[in-house]
Motif scaffolding. Structure first.
Motif, PDB file in Angstrom:
ATOM      1  N   THR A   6       0.838  -1.206   0.000  1.00 29.62           N
ATOM      2  CA  THR A   6       0.000   0.000   0.000  1.00 29.62           C
ATOM      3  C   THR A   6       0.870   1.252   0.000  1.00 29.62           C
ATOM      4  N   LEU A   7       1.951   1.227   0.782  1.00 25.99           N
ATOM      5  CA  LEU A   7       2.849   2.376   0.832  1.00 25.99           C
ATOM      6  C   LEU A   7       3.498   2.626  -0.522  1.00 25.99           C
ATOM      7  N   LYS A   8       3.930   1.552  -1.194  1.00 29.21           N
ATOM      8  CA  LYS A   8       4.545   1.698  -2.516  1.00 29.21           C
ATOM      9  C   LYS A   8       3.552   2.274  -3.518  1.00 29.21           C
ATOM     10  N   HIS A   9       2.324   1.761  -3.484  1.00 29.98           N
ATOM     11  CA  HIS A   9       1.318   2.277  -4.406  1.00 29.98           C
ATOM     12  C   HIS A   9       0.993   3.738  -4.106  1.00 29.98           C
ATOM     13  N   GLY A  10       0.982   4.080  -2.823  1.00 29.10           N
ATOM     14  CA  GLY A  10       0.734   5.471  -2.480  1.00 29.10           C
ATOM     15  C   GLY A  10       1.831   6.393  -2.987  1.00 29.10           C
ATOM     16  N   ILE A  11       3.085   5.969  -2.844  1.00 30.20           N
ATOM     17  CA  ILE A  11       4.207   6.776  -3.343  1.00 30.20           C
ATOM     18  C   ILE A  11       4.130   6.921  -4.852  1.00 30.20           C
TER      19      ILE A  11
END
Length: 234
Positions: A6-11
């Motif tokens: 989720t963090l990677k997709h958010g970035i």
């Protein structure tokens, strides 16, 4: 694991938005009236107007400029590709004295900025009456993009298996036949890359188009955009 994903997709979403901000700003600005843009430069248009698109597409030589750019890009890229294929094949696969020096000289031409050649070229073209002619501009552009084209194709041709050339020569094929029937079909990825890169270079060039195509009817899209506000602002 799910949190990391989720963090990677958010970035990635944030990076995508930041990359799209200039495009969003450009589109939003184009849909504003002149009065609204004076007081609202960063907000979204309200109301949406299409007057600017109408002025550009129907009240200016926009399509003529685009046609001129297409003529220059297509002509320069076609001429350069033919010359570069012949030159790169000779350097990469033919044995002759001085081919290493020829390749070094051709490659070194990439380091020469076009601006240093403008004055002597302009004097020469004025004497030959090639100013404001498509043929003259195509020759200049072809000369500017050919050194890089020769370098790229020579490097690629050298990676082709030597056995292919030896087998073709044993069957009686000459160099031109080998180039046309074997080398070029195997080099389509490199050729397509070269065509795209060179076409973008010619399309986006401004200095050559302004200096050597002084006739308004021969103005390219980049040159036309540079003078649009002066010639067609309401």
């Amino acid at each position: 694991m799910k949190l990391d994903c989720t963090l990677k997709h958010g970035i990635l979403l944030v990076a995508t938005f930041l990359a799209l901000v200039p495009t969003i700003f450009m589109i939003a600005t184009s849909l504003k009236s002149q009065e609204e843009y004076t007081f609202n430069k960063v907000g979204f248009p309200h109301p949406v107007v299409f007057d600017h698109f109408e002025n550009v597409l129907f009240h200016s030589p926009f399509f003529a400029w685009m046609g001129n750019s297409i003529i220059l890009a297509a002509g320069a890229v076609a001429l350069s590709t033919v010359v570069s294929c012949l030159g790169a094949y000779a350097i990469a696969r033919m044995d002759f004295k001085g081919r290493g020096t020829l390749f070094s000289v051709t490659t070194s031409l990439m380091a020469i900025p076009p601006v240093v050649m403008i004055v002597p070229l302009f004097v020469l073209y004025a004497q030959l009456e090639l100013i404001s002619t498509f043929s003259g501009a195509i020759l200049i552009y072809a000369g500017l993009i050919t050194p890089f084209s020769v370098y790229l194709l020579t490097t690629f041709f050298r990676t082709l298996p030597r056995e292919l050339f030896e087998s073709a020569r044993m069957d009686g094929a000459g160099d031109l036949l080998i180039l046309r029937r074997i080398v070029l079909p195997l080099s389509l990825p490199a050729l397509l890359t070269l065509v795209v890169v060179n076409a973008l270079y010619v399309w986006n060039d401004l200095i050559i188009a302004i200096i050597f195509l002084q006739d308004d009817a021969k103005r390219t899209l980049m040159a036309g955009i540079s003078v649009y506000r002066l010639l067609f602002r309401s």
